[in-house]
Design a protein around this motif. Structure first.
Motif, PDB file in Angstrom:
ATOM      1  N   ASP A  92      12.085  12.700  39.732  1.00 18.85           N
ATOM      2  CA  ASP A  92      13.191  12.249  38.891  1.00 18.85           C
ATOM      3  C   ASP A  92      14.363  13.196  38.995  1.00 18.85           C
ATOM      4  O   ASP A  92      15.524  12.795  39.090  1.00 18.85           O
ATOM      5  CB  ASP A  92      12.757  12.174  37.422  1.00 18.85           C
ATOM      6  N   PHE A  93      13.982  14.447  38.973  1.00 22.34           N
ATOM      7  CA  PHE A  93      15.044  15.457  39.036  1.00 22.34           C
ATOM      8  C   PHE A  93      15.806  15.373  40.370  1.00 22.34           C
ATOM      9  O   PHE A  93      17.031  15.397  40.415  1.00 22.34           O
ATOM     10  CB  PHE A  93      14.430  16.856  38.888  1.00 22.34           C
ATOM     11  N   LEU A  94      15.033  15.224  41.454  1.00 24.49           N
ATOM     12  CA  LEU A  94      15.683  15.174  42.758  1.00 24.49           C
ATOM     13  C   LEU A  94      16.578  13.950  42.905  1.00 24.49           C
ATOM     14  O   LEU A  94      17.605  13.991  43.556  1.00 24.49           O
ATOM     15  CB  LEU A  94      14.629  15.204  43.872  1.00 24.49           C
ATOM     16  N   ASN A  95      16.150  12.859  42.300  1.00 28.56           N
ATOM     17  CA  ASN A  95      16.986  11.664  42.370  1.00 28.56           C
ATOM     18  C   ASN A  95      18.334  11.869  41.670  1.00 28.56           C
ATOM     19  O   ASN A  95      19.324  11.235  42.009  1.00 28.56           O
ATOM     20  CB  ASN A  95      16.258  10.472  41.754  1.00 28.56           C
ATOM     21  N   LYS A  96      18.296  12.750  40.682  1.00 29.36           N
ATOM     22  CA  LYS A  96      19.539  13.036  39.975  1.00 29.36           C
ATOM     23  C   LYS A  96      20.585  13.656  40.911  1.00 29.36           C
ATOM     24  O   LYS A  96      21.765  13.622  40.649  1.00 29.36           O
ATOM     25  CB  LYS A  96      19.276  14.017  38.826  1.00 29.36           C
ATOM     26  N   ALA A  97      20.065  14.228  41.994  1.00 27.60           N
ATOM     27  CA  ALA A  97      20.978  14.891  42.921  1.00 27.60           C
ATOM     28  C   ALA A  97      21.947  13.906  43.550  1.00 27.60           C
ATOM     29  O   ALA A  97      23.015  14.270  43.994  1.00 27.60           O
ATOM     30  CB  ALA A  97      20.187  15.609  44.007  1.00 27.60           C
ATOM     31  N   ASP A  98      21.529  12.647  43.628  1.00 31.00           N
ATOM     32  CA  ASP A  98      22.415  11.657  44.213  1.00 31.00           C
ATOM     33  C   ASP A  98      23.362  11.051  43.191  1.00 31.00           C
ATOM     34  O   ASP A  98      24.164  10.178  43.515  1.00 31.00           O
ATOM     35  CB  ASP A  98      21.585  10.550  44.875  1.00 31.00           C
ATOM     36  N   GLU A  99      23.226  11.493  41.971  1.00 29.98           N
ATOM     37  CA  GLU A  99      24.145  10.991  40.951  1.00 29.98           C
ATOM     38  C   GLU A  99      25.368  11.880  40.888  1.00 29.98           C
ATOM     39  O   GLU A  99      25.511  12.815  41.646  1.00 29.98           O
ATOM     40  CB  GLU A  99      23.425  10.945  39.608  1.00 29.98           C
ATOM     41  N   GLY A 100      26.229  11.616  39.956  1.00 30.55           N
ATOM     42  CA  GLY A 100      27.434  12.436  39.813  1.00 30.55           C
ATOM     43  C   GLY A 100      28.491  12.085  40.830  1.00 30.55           C
ATOM     44  O   GLY A 100      29.237  12.938  41.286  1.00 30.55           O
ATOM     45  N   LYS A 101      28.507  10.803  41.199  1.00 27.39           N
ATOM     46  CA  LYS A 101      29.477  10.393  42.218  1.00 27.39           C
ATOM     47  C   LYS A 101      30.914  10.554  41.729  1.00 27.39           C
ATOM     48  O   LYS A 101      31.820  10.758  42.529  1.00 27.39           O
ATOM     49  CB  LYS A 101      29.237   8.924  42.606  1.00 27.39           C
ATOM     50  N   GLU A 102      31.054  10.398  40.427  1.00 26.50           N
ATOM     51  CA  GLU A 102      32.441  10.506  39.904  1.00 26.50           C
ATOM     52  C   GLU A 102      32.987  11.911  40.125  1.00 26.50           C
ATOM     53  O   GLU A 102      34.164  12.098  40.393  1.00 26.50           O
ATOM     54  CB  GLU A 102      32.515  10.106  38.422  1.00 26.50           C
ATOM     55  N   MET A 103      32.077  12.882  40.082  1.00 30.40           N
ATOM     56  CA  MET A 103      32.487  14.264  40.330  1.00 30.40           C
ATOM     57  C   MET A 103      32.909  14.421  41.798  1.00 30.40           C
ATOM     58  O   MET A 103      33.929  15.020  42.113  1.00 30.40           O
ATOM     59  CB  MET A 103      31.317  15.194  40.013  1.00 30.40           C
ATOM     60  N   ASP A 104      32.101  13.837  42.665  1.00 34.12           N
ATOM     61  CA  ASP A 104      32.426  13.912  44.098  1.00 34.12           C
ATOM     62  C   ASP A 104      33.766  13.247  44.376  1.00 34.12           C
ATOM     63  O   ASP A 104      34.599  13.777  45.115  1.00 34.12           O
ATOM     64  CB  ASP A 104      31.346  13.220  44.934  1.00 34.12           C
ATOM     65  N   ASP A 105      33.951  12.075  43.781  1.00 36.93           N
ATOM     66  CA  ASP A 105      35.199  11.344  44.030  1.00 36.93           C
ATOM     67  C   ASP A 105      36.408  12.114  43.518  1.00 36.93           C
ATOM     68  O   ASP A 105      37.468  12.118  44.151  1.00 36.93           O
ATOM     69  CB  ASP A 105      35.143   9.973  43.361  1.00 36.93           C
TER      70      ASP A 105
END
Lengths: 460, 191
Positions: free
Chosen positions: A4-17
């Motif tokens: 679950d934790f590792l999947n969170k790594a792909d989140e935060g796209k708004e930060m990347d954008d």
């Protein structure tokens, strides 16, 4: 939990954008030293990986012209030398020979004509229609000559060096002769130098006559071989070209070390150059300038006669802070250290005077720079901005130098020299973004003293 | 940015004028790339300088099929990574096992941004990241590397790459929120 934790790594796209878009249009200029560093590193790499194919066409043409000039001068000098003249004329010289009175102690007369080497016209002898090449001569093959002494044999073998077969001018149609004409021998001696210079590999020419054996030794030509050190100054005018054309006078203090070998020389040294150039400043400033005047009431009085009020006024100047731009030219001083590598060829030499053509590359390093501050002599000025518009000096520059070294000997060891110098800079001396500078060139006149050490004469 | 073939040809021939023109065409964009990887401006300039030297040394291997800018950028990134490797500044010490998972999960809510943030501020935020975070964040976000590719390039595990990215995002979010709070305070004070 871990997945679950590792999947969170792909989140935060708004930060990347946010960062991706925020930085996408960003531009940032580095300092000017970055290009200088790149340029310097590229230059070093080019020097380390030097290849003639990398040279520009103009430089190759210049080098070819230089070589052609040096070759021509060398050839002209050779042509006017005794050896050159002899080779060029290809006239016959006769080595006169005759039978020895004592049979068995001399080489066969049939052999001796083949000792004939190149001769000048006018010396003639009895021709031998079928000369036998000396190189084919073997005492063993000729029993009649077994009495030939070993010395004579050695001499005879030495003579093969000057036989017709080894001398291109004689080979073929040279009329080798057997001569009893002794007068030709005396004439021949005047050509000894020429004869011996035909082939530098032998030192002695031996001529047999009925009564004696004449040996002619090579007349050795002295070759100078020495070191010299020099010290002098050289004012030079340097011409800067586009975008502005102007000239400046610089001063150089030069010390040099040269190795002389015959007419050729190789020199290097150290030069300290005091170079000046223009500093250009733009000064933005504000100053309180008069923009007009007004009449202000200072006081008033009442006219006792008319009983009217009289206003006393005074003229007041009105000033305001006005924006100005001024240019200031200063004198910047730079010090360069120069190391040349000069190849020389002595064109002319007498007991007192010599003229040497020298040419070669030189590298200069900027060792110090002193850029003057702008002089602002405007009263009440409030400076808002000073911009230095002088281009940055290049720290390492390469030049091609050529000069005539005119040397006047005061004593055997000391000479006074004058040296007209031409330098062509392979790169501009200054650089500035978006400006392309032309390559400067300079002319100068060096004056100084040259000290000759270990002057000696070597026999060739 | 359009650089004509004559400039590329001049660079291939080693002509300094052409090299300078190429440099001037791309220096400002490449400086940004280098700044993203470097900790400060001076280090970015060092990387930029060496990177351009490599560009000019290898320009003959450039095939005009692709974009020149992309090719130069690839060299800059590779050189930046090599520079950091050479200086032993790739601290990927923390692996997944040592991370306080709960802390991350609790703080993983999206941040809100009310004020536009300048280029310079964003760059400063990236540069303030620890080296390991910064590398992975740059490679993932700007260079579109996958975690697998990052792991291969940096010789770390994929999990480490993911962790570093997550932590980088978290740190950036915290910093932005802090920045936001300060801005709001300033606005209130102005009123």
């Amino acid at each position: 939990m871990k997945d679950d934790f590792l999947n969170k790594a792909d989140e935060g796209k708004e930060m990347d954008d946010l960062f991706r878009q925020g930085i996408s249009g960003m531009r940032s200029e580095p300092s000017g030293s970055v290009w200088k560093g790149i340029s310097r590193k590229l230059l070093w790499r080019e020097l380390l990986n030097f290849n003639f194919r990398n040279l520009s066409r103009s430089l190759l043409i210049g080098g070819a012209v230089f070589l052609a000039v040096v070759s021509t001068v060398t050839y002209m000098n050779f042509k006017h030398s005794p050896a050159g003249a002899l080779n060029a004329q290809k006239t016959n010289v006769v080595l006169a020979t005759s039978q020895h009175s004592e049979a068995g102690s001399l080489p066969d007369p049939k052999i001796m004509p083949d000792l004939a080497v190149e001769t000048r016209a006018g010396i003639t002898g009895v021709s031998n229609p079928e000369p036998v090449p000396l190189r084919n001569y073997k005492p063993a093959n000729n029993p009649a000559k077994r009495g030939t002494s070993s010395q004579l044999l050695a001499e005879a073998q030495d003579m093969t060096e000057i036989s017709a077969t080894t001398h291109p001018a004689v080979a073929g149609d040279a009329s080798a002769i057997r001569s009893d004409n002794l007068s030709s021998i005396s004439k021949l001696s005047s050509y000894d130098a020429q004869l011996l210079s035909v082939n530098p590999s032998f030192d002695t020419l031996i001529i047999y006559t009925p009564t004696e054996t004449i040996k002619i030794n090579r007349q050795t030509k002295p070759v100078t071989n020495f070191f010299s050190a020099s010290l002098g100054i050289s004012p030079e005018a340097i011409y800067y070209s586009s975008p502005e054309t102007y000239s400046k006078v610089n001063f150089w203090v030069n010390s040099g070390f040269t190795w002389h070998l015959s007419r050729f020389s190789l020199g290097t040294g150290l030069g300290l150059g005091y170079v000046n150039d223009e500093g250009k400043y733009r000064i933005d400033y504000l100053s309180n300038d008069s923009i007009g005047y007004y009449n202000g009431v200072v006081n008033y009085s009442i006219d006792p006669v008319t009983n009217q009020i009289v206003f006393n006024t005074q003229s007041f100047k009105v000033t305001d802070s006005i924006y100005h731009v001024a240019d200031d030219r200063t004198r910047n001083r730079y010090t360069y250290l120069q190391i040349p590598l000069l190849f020389g060829y002595r064109l002319f030499e007498s007991s007192r005077l010599s003229i040497t053509l020298q040419a070669g590359p030189a590298v200069s390093f900027l060792v110090s720079s002193k850029e003057a501050e702008p002089n602002i002599s405007i009263s009440n000025a409030r400076i808002t901005l000073i911009t230095n518009n002088a281009p940055a000096r290049v720290t390492t520059t390469w030049q091609l130098c050529a000069n005539f070294l005119i040397e006047y000997r005061l004593t055997k060891e000391v000479s006074l020299y004058f040296q007209p110098v031409y330098k062509y800079y392979l790169k501009p001396l200054a650089e500035k973004e978006n400006v392309t500078y032309g390559q400067p060139w300079s002319i100068g006149l060096g004056v100084g003293l040259q000290f000759n050490f270990g002057h000696k004469k070597n026999d060739q | 940015m359009n650089v004509d073939d004559a400039i590329i040809k001049g660079c291939m021939d080693g002509k300094r004028e052409a090299q300078k023109l190429l440099y001037q065409a791309y220096v400002s964009t490449m400086m940004v790339v280098c700044m993203r990887y470097a900790q400060h401006r001076d280090e970015a300039e060092d990387i930029l300088q060496e990177g351009f030297v490599k560009v000019f040394e290898n320009i003959n291997s450039f095939r005009s099929e692709g974009s020149l800018e992309g090719w130069i950028k690839r060299i800059m990134i590779n050189h930046a990574l090599n520079h950091l490797k050479k200086n032993r500044r790739m601290p990927f010490f923390e692996d997944i096992d040592v991370i306080n998972e709960m802390e991350i999960l609790h703080n993983d809510e999206p941040a809100s941004f009310y004020s536009p943030v300048s280029h310079e501020t964003l760059m400063a935020l990236i540069q303030s990241l620890p080296q390991g975070y910064r590398l992975v964040f740059n490679m993932y976000v700007f260079e579109d590397y996958s975690h697998k590719e990052i792991a291969a390039e940096l010789k770390i595990s994929e999990n480490t790459s993911k962790t570093q990215l997550l932590k980088a995002r978290r740190m950036l979010r915290n910093k932005i929120e802090e920045l936001q709070k300060n801005l709001n305070k300033e606005k209130i004070n102005e009123r």
